[in-house]
Write a protein that holds these residues in place. Structure first.
Motif, PDB file in Angstrom:
ATOM      1  N   ASP A  24       0.773  -1.054   0.012  1.00 38.27           N
ATOM      2  CA  ASP A  24       0.023   0.010   0.066  1.00 38.27           C
ATOM      3  C   ASP A  24       0.844   1.346  -0.079  1.00 38.27           C
ATOM      4  OD1 ASP A  24      -2.149  -1.712   0.160  1.00 38.27           O
ATOM      5  OD2 ASP A  24      -2.493  -1.495   2.365  1.00 38.27           O
ATOM      6  N   SER A  25       2.106   1.184   0.582  1.00 37.15           N
ATOM      7  CA  SER A  25       2.835   2.470   1.082  1.00 37.15           C
ATOM      8  C   SER A  25       3.917   2.702   0.243  1.00 37.15           C
ATOM      9  CB  SER A  25       3.129   2.494   2.426  1.00 37.15           C
ATOM     10  OG  SER A  25       2.139   2.607   3.404  1.00 37.15           O
ATOM     11  N   VAL A  26       4.669   1.583  -0.156  1.00 35.42           N
ATOM     12  CA  VAL A  26       5.854   1.812  -0.979  1.00 35.42           C
ATOM     13  C   VAL A  26       5.525   0.781  -2.243  1.00 35.42           C
ATOM     14  CG1 VAL A  26       8.283   1.939  -0.902  1.00 35.42           C
ATOM     15  CG2 VAL A  26       7.017   1.981   1.301  1.00 35.42           C
ATOM     16  N   PRO A  27       4.789   0.780  -3.144  1.00 39.14           N
ATOM     17  CA  PRO A  27       4.700  -0.283  -3.967  1.00 39.14           C
ATOM     18  C   PRO A  27       5.878  -0.678  -4.885  1.00 39.14           C
ATOM     19  CG  PRO A  27       3.629   1.721  -4.720  1.00 39.14           C
ATOM     20  CD  PRO A  27       4.005   2.060  -3.199  1.00 39.14           C
ATOM     21  N   SER A  28       7.027   0.307  -4.973  1.00 42.89           N
ATOM     22  CA  SER A  28       7.944  -0.231  -5.619  1.00 42.89           C
ATOM     23  C   SER A  28       8.935  -1.192  -5.011  1.00 42.89           C
ATOM     24  CB  SER A  28       8.936   1.047  -5.860  1.00 42.89           C
ATOM     25  OG  SER A  28       9.397   1.652  -4.553  1.00 42.89           O
ATOM     26  N   GLN A  29       9.065  -1.322  -3.673  1.00 47.28           N
ATOM     27  CA  GLN A  29       9.678  -2.118  -2.977  1.00 47.28           C
ATOM     28  C   GLN A  29       8.975  -3.339  -2.899  1.00 47.28           C
ATOM     29  OE1 GLN A  29      12.828  -0.563  -3.220  1.00 47.28           O
ATOM     30  NE2 GLN A  29      13.114  -1.994  -1.554  1.00 47.28           N
ATOM     31  N   LEU A 119      12.902  -5.276   3.937  1.00 46.20           N
ATOM     32  CA  LEU A 119      13.193  -4.293   4.805  1.00 46.20           C
ATOM     33  C   LEU A 119      13.296  -2.847   4.505  1.00 46.20           C
ATOM     34  CD1 LEU A 119      16.411  -6.311   6.236  1.00 46.20           C
ATOM     35  CD2 LEU A 119      14.225  -5.681   7.488  1.00 46.20           C
ATOM     36  N   HIS A 120      13.780  -2.636   3.328  1.00 42.41           N
ATOM     37  CA  HIS A 120      13.628  -1.091   2.819  1.00 42.41           C
ATOM     38  C   HIS A 120      12.135  -0.793   2.851  1.00 42.41           C
ATOM     39  CE1 HIS A 120      17.672   0.361   1.865  1.00 42.41           C
ATOM     40  NE2 HIS A 120      18.025  -0.855   1.271  1.00 42.41           N
ATOM     41  N   VAL A 123      10.676  -0.019   6.549  1.00 42.95           N
ATOM     42  CA  VAL A 123      10.987   1.088   7.409  1.00 42.95           C
ATOM     43  C   VAL A 123      10.322   2.300   6.717  1.00 42.95           C
ATOM     44  CG1 VAL A 123      13.192   0.011   8.145  1.00 42.95           C
ATOM     45  CG2 VAL A 123      13.214   1.612   6.204  1.00 42.95           C
ATOM     46  N   ARG A 124       9.885   2.111   5.481  1.00 38.76           N
ATOM     47  CA  ARG A 124       9.157   3.330   4.853  1.00 38.76           C
ATOM     48  C   ARG A 124       7.724   3.341   4.815  1.00 38.76           C
ATOM     49  NH1 ARG A 124      14.128   2.521   2.318  1.00 38.76           N
ATOM     50  NH2 ARG A 124      15.164   4.342   1.728  1.00 38.76           N
TER      51      ARG A 124
ATOM     52  N   ARG B  61       6.904  10.678   6.099  1.00 37.22           N
ATOM     53  CA  ARG B  61       6.753  10.050   4.939  1.00 37.22           C
ATOM     54  C   ARG B  61       5.592   9.743   4.386  1.00 37.22           C
ATOM     55  NH1 ARG B  61      11.310   7.601   7.518  1.00 37.22           N
ATOM     56  NH2 ARG B  61       9.576   5.792   7.969  1.00 37.22           N
ATOM     57  N   ALA B  63       2.964   7.773   1.098  1.00 41.68           N
ATOM     58  CA  ALA B  63       3.267   6.899   0.135  1.00 41.68           C
ATOM     59  C   ALA B  63       3.592   7.483  -1.257  1.00 41.68           C
ATOM     60  CB  ALA B  63       1.700   6.383  -0.128  1.00 41.68           C
ATOM     61  N   GLU B  64       4.297   6.765  -1.985  1.00 37.88           N
ATOM     62  CA  GLU B  64       5.051   6.879  -3.182  1.00 37.88           C
ATOM     63  C   GLU B  64       4.087   7.864  -4.054  1.00 37.88           C
ATOM     64  OE1 GLU B  64       6.423   3.106  -4.543  1.00 37.88           O
ATOM     65  OE2 GLU B  64       8.509   3.655  -3.724  1.00 37.88           O
ATOM     66  N   LEU B 278      19.992  -2.951   7.258  1.00 44.96           N
ATOM     67  CA  LEU B 278      19.983  -2.456   6.277  1.00 44.96           C
ATOM     68  C   LEU B 278      21.357  -1.623   5.919  1.00 44.96           C
ATOM     69  CD1 LEU B 278      16.449  -0.781   5.770  1.00 44.96           C
ATOM     70  CD2 LEU B 278      17.507  -2.827   4.312  1.00 44.96           C
TER      71      LEU B 278
END
Lengths: 146, 358
Positions: A24-29, A119-120, A123-124, B61, B63-64, B278
């Motif tokens: 939902d938040s970081v679709p690229s990851q 993990l990336h 944390v986002r 932050r 969402a993208e 990380l």
């Protein structure tokens, strides 16, 4: 992402919620995890709970045990909390046999890419702190039962 | 490290220059654009102890690809790092609902933690939630502040910086259940605000230098801003105070800086602890030694900093979703030697330097 977890409060259920939050938040990851695992099935055994992760066209799916998985990881929930708390690092955990990893070199490298992407993303993305709190409680409960 | 410094600073002057430029409680009065950050940074130097406390405000932050339509409340991060027979400390996050900042004022509350300015001194009240680390401190400025506005970090990215390089510190620090009482120890404070993203094309180095001798009048601050690859330096400077007065600023071409060697560490303490996954390993890319030779007219000063120990704050980059920025916090010995205005400059002491590596 779909899940066939019979224990929604177990590691499988928590991981499913964590992955959904990343999606939902970081679709690229999330996409990076799917790409890294596209050729592999991963079986995770945490304490006495065993489940698997499959990359499918629509995303990741969590399912039951898959003994023939390309990558198999066995560990304890208390080892995961030690890694999160920085009291144990990943290399020492593997060398000290707190984590058992099975798979070909290529498959393990793909799994490592997926883990890094996870993990990336974690944390986002929002909501992970609450999931982590639940995981800690789960680890404590399981440790008390041992 | 107590001082017989004798200098006093007009608290009104401090209060008129050091105040929160932004606030989480009055967005209409302080409109924000994405990438806004603001923080108050404190360092305490005491025998066998180095303490760093940072009250940090940042835009949450998102969402993208989704930017907020209007002003949004700021989240808080409290960073505490203590070096005393090993490292202690952590980074703790606070939601906008847990953050209170007085606009135009000089006080902040993050959960149960607070900083405020009262009776001519900064006060810190800090208690980490998950570690036995706390402090109750009073930091009284004994040098004049210097304000450096609109420092360009990268295109359309800038930072403003207020420096108070020397304070007298009284109070208590508790680490692992053991109290350290401070009486007229030395301190450093700065306040930063601006708009940028972690992962932008910049890398900064700065350092605080304080004397170990009680009667030494000298205090200094070093800074250098470069691009991420450090192939191009945008600005650099060495600020020097003689007692309370800011007496000299060597800038840009006045300075020749040499970074010598690479500090090798068997273990590097990382915070937040989770971020060690990380950024594993002990690579810090921190020099063993920095030498800066400053010369302008008849004035010249040689600054040296020797790294003793390094800890890292690991921050997820905001420009990409798969990389981090490392804030290397280095402690060590520091000294100054030279001449300013015909007066000999001699200072042996300590330093805390920060090296950003993205």
């Amino acid at each position: 992402m779909s899940s066939s977890s019979s224990e929604p409060d177990g590691v499988q259920g928590l991981l499913g919620r964590s992955l959904q939050a990343i999606r939902d938040s970081v679709p690229s990851q999330y996409a990076a995890i799917v790409t890294a695992l596209q050729h592999d099935v991963v079986q995770l055994q945490v304490d006495h709970e065993t489940f698997s992760i499959h990359a499918q066209p629509h995303g990741l799916a969590l399912a039951g045990a898959e003994p023939s998985a390309a990558v198999r990881l066995t560990t304890k929930s208390c080892t995961i909390t030690a890694l999160i708390d920085g009291t144990l690092d990943l290399i020492d955990a593997v060398l000290g046999e707190n984590i058992a990893l099975f798979g070909s070199v290529n498959d393990l490298l793909s799994f490592n890419e997926a883990l890094s992407a996870y993990l990336h993303g974690a944390v986002r993305s929002s909501g992970q702190e609450a999931i982590l709190r639940e995981f800690r409680l789960l680890a404590e409960r399981r440790k008390e039962r041992e | 490290m107590s001082l017989e410094f004798g200098a006093r600073v007009d608290a009104t002057k401090v209060r008129e220059t050091d105040y929160f430029r932004c606030s989480s409680v009055a967005p209409a009065a302080a409109p924000r654009t994405p990438g806004y950050k603001e923080w108050h940074h404190f360092i305490v130097y005491a025998p066998g102890l180095r303490l760093l406390v940072n009250f940090n405000l940042t835009e949450p932050r998102y969402a993208e690809g989704v930017l907020p339509a209007g002003p949004t409340p700021l989240t808080g991060r409290l960073i505490v790092i203590a070096e005393r027979s090993g490292w202690h400390g952590d980074l703790e996050r606070f939601s906008p609902a847990e953050v209170t900042v007085v606009p135009g004022g000089l006080s902040a509350r993050f959960g149960q933690n607070a900083m405020w300015f009262e009776d001519g001194a900064y006060h810190l009240q800090v208690q980490l939630q998950h570690q036995a680390v706390s402090c109750c401190l009073k930091l009284k400025p004994v040098t004049e502040p210097v304000l450096s506005n609109h420092i360009q970090l990268a295109p359309e990215r800038e930072l403003s910086w207020l420096i108070l390089p020397r304070l007298e510190v009284d109070g208590r620090v508790t680490l692992g259940g053991r109290d350290v009482q401070l009486r007229r120890a030395l301190g450093y404070h700065d306040h930063n605000w601006g708009r940028f993203s972690w992962g932008d094309d910049f890398a900064w180095e700065w350092g605080s230098l304080v004397p170990s001798r009680a009667d030494s009048p000298w205090t200094a601050v070093y800074v250098r801003m470069a691009n991420r690859g450090r192939s191009s330096v945008g600005t650099q400077g060495l600020f020097i105070w003689d007692r309370a007065r800011h007496c000299r600023f060597f800038r840009d071409r006045d300075l020749q800086v040499t970074l010598e060697g690479r500090k090798s560490m068997p273990v590097v303490h990382k915070i937040p602890r989770l971020m060690g996954l990380l950024a594993p390993g002990t690579c810090t890319d921190v020099p063993q030694r920095i030498v800066a030779f400053a010369q302008s007219g008849a004035d010249q000063v040689l600054m040296t900093f020797n790294t003793r120990n390094v800890s890292q704050v690991v921050i997820p980059n905001e420009t990409t979703t798969d990389s981090v920025t490392l804030l290397n916090e280095a402690t060590g010995s520091a000294d100054l030697a030279g001449t300013i205005g015909g007066r000999a400059v001699e200072m042996e002491g300590s330093g805390v330097f920060e090296f950003i590596r993205a």
